[in-house]
Design an enzyme around this catalytic site. Structure first.
Site, short mmCIF file in Angstrom:
data_model
loop_
_atom_site.label_atom_id
_atom_site.label_comp_id
_atom_site.label_asym_id
_atom_site.label_seq_id
_atom_site.Cartn_x
_atom_site.Cartn_y
_atom_site.Cartn_z
N ASP A 1 -3.43 -2.69 6.15
CA ASP A 1 -3.06 -2.71 4.72
C ASP A 1 -3.66 -1.53 3.95
OD1 ASP A 1 -1.81 -5.23 5.11
OD2 ASP A 1 -3.77 -6.18 4.97
N HIS B 1 4.48 -3.35 5.63
CA HIS B 1 4.27 -2.15 4.83
C HIS B 1 5.08 -2.34 3.55
CE1 HIS B 1 2.66 0.01 8.17
NE2 HIS B 1 3.79 0.07 8.82
P1 GDP Z 1 0.27 -0.77 4.99
O1 GDP Z 1 0.62 -1.94 5.84
O2 GDP Z 1 -0.88 0.01 5.56
O3 GDP Z 1 1.45 0.10 4.69
O4 GDP Z 1 -0.26 -1.31 3.61
P2 GDP Z 1 0.39 -2.41 2.62
O5 GDP Z 1 1.79 -2.09 2.34
O6 GDP Z 1 0.04 -3.78 3.04
O7 GDP Z 1 -0.54 -2.17 1.35
C1 GDP Z 1 -0.49 -1.09 0.57
C2 GDP Z 1 -0.06 -1.55 -0.81
O8 GDP Z 1 -0.61 -0.71 -1.76
C3 GDP Z 1 1.43 -1.47 -1.04
O9 GDP Z 1 1.84 -2.46 -1.94
C4 GDP Z 1 1.63 -0.08 -1.63
O10 GDP Z 1 2.79 0.02 -2.43
C5 GDP Z 1 0.38 0.03 -2.45
N1 GDP Z 1 -0.17 1.37 -2.55
C6 GDP Z 1 -0.28 2.31 -1.57
N2 GDP Z 1 -0.96 3.38 -2.03
C7 GDP Z 1 -1.29 3.10 -3.32
C8 GDP Z 1 -2.05 3.79 -4.32
O11 GDP Z 1 -2.56 4.89 -4.11
N3 GDP Z 1 -2.21 3.16 -5.52
C9 GDP Z 1 -1.69 1.94 -5.78
N4 GDP Z 1 -1.90 1.40 -6.97
N5 GDP Z 1 -0.98 1.26 -4.87
C10 GDP Z 1 -0.80 1.82 -3.64
#
Ligand code: GDP
Length: 425
Positions: A13, A41
Site C-alpha cells: 500500500d 492498487h
Molecule cells: P499500492 O497498492 O501500493 O498501489 O497502494 P494503494 O493503492 O493501496 O495506496 C495508495 C493510496 O494512496 C491510493 O489511494 C492512492 O491514490 C493514494 N496516493 C498515492 N500517492 C499519493 C500521494 O502522494 N498523496 C496522496 N494524498 N495520496 C496518494
C-alpha cells in the site's frame, strides 16, 4: 531499452499503482509478476478513479501491452469481474493490450473456501487473511495441484485433470473441515462463467516478452505488496505466499533471462500495515486515528482500517536492501502537512540495546521503537511541482530519510493524481 521493476519497500500500500500509472508513459509493456487479487492498487487519472486488484496498472495507456505473468495467482472469476468493471468505465481491454500467461496457474474455486475454513479453525490465532484463496492457491501450485491457464485450450484433458484434483481436494474439504464437497457440475459452471470469458486473453506471453525485448521495447515489472511481506525475506509467517521482490520479476513474468536495469522502490512518508503480526513503529489512540483519517488508510480490497505509524527507518533500510532498489519514490508526503512535529522511528531497541539492524522475525515481538521528532511544515504542499518550492522542513524530512536509507529519492509524490509529483533527477 529499459527493464524497470516497481516494488514496495514496506508492508504494501505504498502507492505503487500510482507510480506505475505515472511511469508507464516511457514503457511498452507492463507485467504483473506475482500475487493475486488480495490487495489493490488505487489509480486516479484523467479517466477516473480505479481500484485494481489483478489487472496491471498500465491498462490506462494506449499502446501499452499488459501482461499477467506465470507468477500471478490467476483467479478467473475475480479477474473477469474486475475486467468488466474497468471496461464499464470506458477502458478498452482486448487480447492485444491484455495478455494472460498460458503458464499462469489458476486459482480454483475451493481455494477461497480453504482460506475461509482455515481462518475459522485458527480462530483467535488467525493471520488476518483477505480470504481470497492466495495461500491455499500457492501451496497447491507448489504441490503441482492446480491447472495452467493454457489447459483451457484442451477441454477433454481439462475436465479429466479437474476431476482428479476435485477428488483429492474433496478429501480435505469433507474429512478435515467437515465442509461440502465440490461436484463436476460446479466446476463446469466455473469453466463456463469465468474461464471461457478470459480464455481469449490467454497466450504464450514468454514468447511475446522475448520478442518485445529483441525489438528494443522497454518493460515495466509491477509488484504487489512490499519487502516485509515477501515469502522468504518478510516477517514470517505474516508474509504473503509469493515473492514480492524485484529479483523474482524475471521468473514470475515469464522472461527468466530478463535483466532488470532499474528498481524503483516505493516508500510511503509514514508507515501502514494491514493484518496481524509485529509492527514495531505502530501508533495508537487519537494520534493513530488522526493519521489514518488524514491518509485515508482503509484497505482497497477489504475496507479494513490499516494500522499506522511514523516512517520506520530500520524496516525501510532493510526493505531497500532486499529489493536492491536503485531509486526511491516517496509517496503521500502531503498527508503529513497537518502535523506540528513529525515522528520518525530511527532505531529499534532490542534487549535494552539500540540497533539499526532489522531483527529476526521472532525478535521483532520484543523490539521497541526509538522515535525522534522533526519540525512540521504546516502548509498545503499538494500544488508543489519543483523541489525548490517545497518548504525547507519538508525538504529536510526527505533528505534525512534519503541519507538514512542510503538510496536516492528521485520522486516525491504530493497527491494521488498523476501530475502531483516532484521529480528530482
Ligand atoms: P499500492 O497498492 O501500493 O498501489 O497502494 P494503494 O493503492 O493501496 O495506496 C495508495 C493510496 O494512496 C491510493 O489511494 C492512492 O491514490 C493514494 N496516493 C498515492 N500517492 C499519493 C500521494 O502522494 N498523496 C496522496 N494524498 N495520496 C496518494
Amino acid at each position: 531499452m529499459k527493464n524497470c521493476a516497481i516494488v514496495g519497500i514496506n508492508w504494501g500500500d505504498e502507492g505503487k499503482g500510482r507510480m506505475v500509472d505515472l511511469l508507464t508513459e516511457d514503457y511498452d509493456v507492463v507485467v504483473r509478476f506475482q500475487g493475486g487479487g488480495n490487495a489493490g492498487h488505487t489509480v486516479i487519472n484523467e479517466r477516473g478513479k480505479f481500484a485494481l486488484h489483478l489487472l496491471p496498472s498500465g491498462i490506462f495507456r494506449e499502446n501499452v501491452v499488459n501482461i499477467l505473468g506465470n507468477g500471478v495467482a490467476m483467479d478467473p472469476e475475480n479477474l473477469w469481474k474486475e475486467m468488466q468493471e474497468v471496461m464499464s468505465q470506458g477502458v478498452d481491454l482486448t487480447p492485444d493490450n491484455l495478455k494472460i500467461s498460458d503458464r499462469a496457474s489458476l486459482l480454483l474455486p475451493w481455494h477461497r473456501d480453504m482460506d475461509e475454513l482455515e481462518e475459522m479453525r485458527l480462530a483467535d490465532k488467525k493471520f488476518g487473511s483477505t480470504k481470497q484463496g492466495i495461500a491455499p492457491f500457492y501451496s497447491d501450485k507448489y504441490q503441482k495441484k492446480t491447472i495452467l491457464a493454457g489447459e483451457l485450450f484442451y477441454p477433454e484433458h481439462l475436465k479429466a485433470h479437474l476431476a482428479d484434483l476435485m477428488e483429492w481436494k474433496n478429501l480435505t474439504l469433507t474429512k478435515v473441515y467437515g465442509a461440502k464437497p465440490y461436484t463436476m457440475e460446479m466446476l463446469e459452471a466455473w469453466i463456463e462463467n469465468a474461464c471461457e470469458k478470459i480464455k481469449p486473453y490467454v497466450a504464450n506471453t514468454g514468447a511475446f516478452l522475448k520478442k518485445a525485448q529483441a525489438e528494443g521495447k522497454s518493460i515495466l515489472f509491477e509488484a504487489q505488496l512490499g519487502s516485509l511481506r515477501d515469502l522468504d525475506y518478510g516477517i514470517h509467517p505474516y508474509t504473503t505466499s509469493s515473492n514480492t521482490t524485484a529479483a523474482y520479476a524475471p521468473i514470475g513474468s515469464g522472461f527468466p533471462g530478463a535483466k532488470i536495469t532499474d528498481v524503483v522502490g516505493v516508500v510511503k512518508a509514514y508507515s501502514t500495515c494491514v493484518g496481524e503480526g509485529p509492527f514495531v513503529c505502530e501508533m495508537f489512540g487519537d494520534e493513530a486515528e488522526e493519521l489514518r483519517k488524514n491518509g485515508f488508510e482503509y484497505g482497497a480490497k477489504t475496507g479494513r482500517p490499516r494500522r499506522v505509524g511514523p516512517i520506520d527507518i530500520v524496516a525501510t533500510r532493510y526493505g531497500v536492501e532486499v529489493q536492491a532498489a536503485t531509486e526511491i519514490a516517496l509517496t503521500k508526503l502531503d498527508i503529513l502537512s497537518y502535523m506540528d512535529k513529525i515522528p520518525v522511528c530511527t532505531h529499534y531497541e532490542v534487549d535494552g540495546k539500540q540497533t539499526d539492524e532489522f531483527p529476526f522475525p521472532v525478535a521483532l515481538n520484543d523490539a521497541k521503537p526509538v522515535v525522534e521528532y522533526f519540525d512540521g511544515w504546516k502548509c498545503d504542499i499538494t500544488g508543489v511541482r519543483k523541489w525548490e518550492d517545497l518548504p525547507k522542513a519538508a525538504q529536510d524530512y526527505v533528505l534525512f530519510i534519503e541519507k538514512e536509507i542510503g538510496c536516492p529519492i528521485t520522486y516525491v509524490s504530493v497527491g494521488a493524481e498523476r501530475e502531483s509529483i516532484i521529480i528530482r533527477k
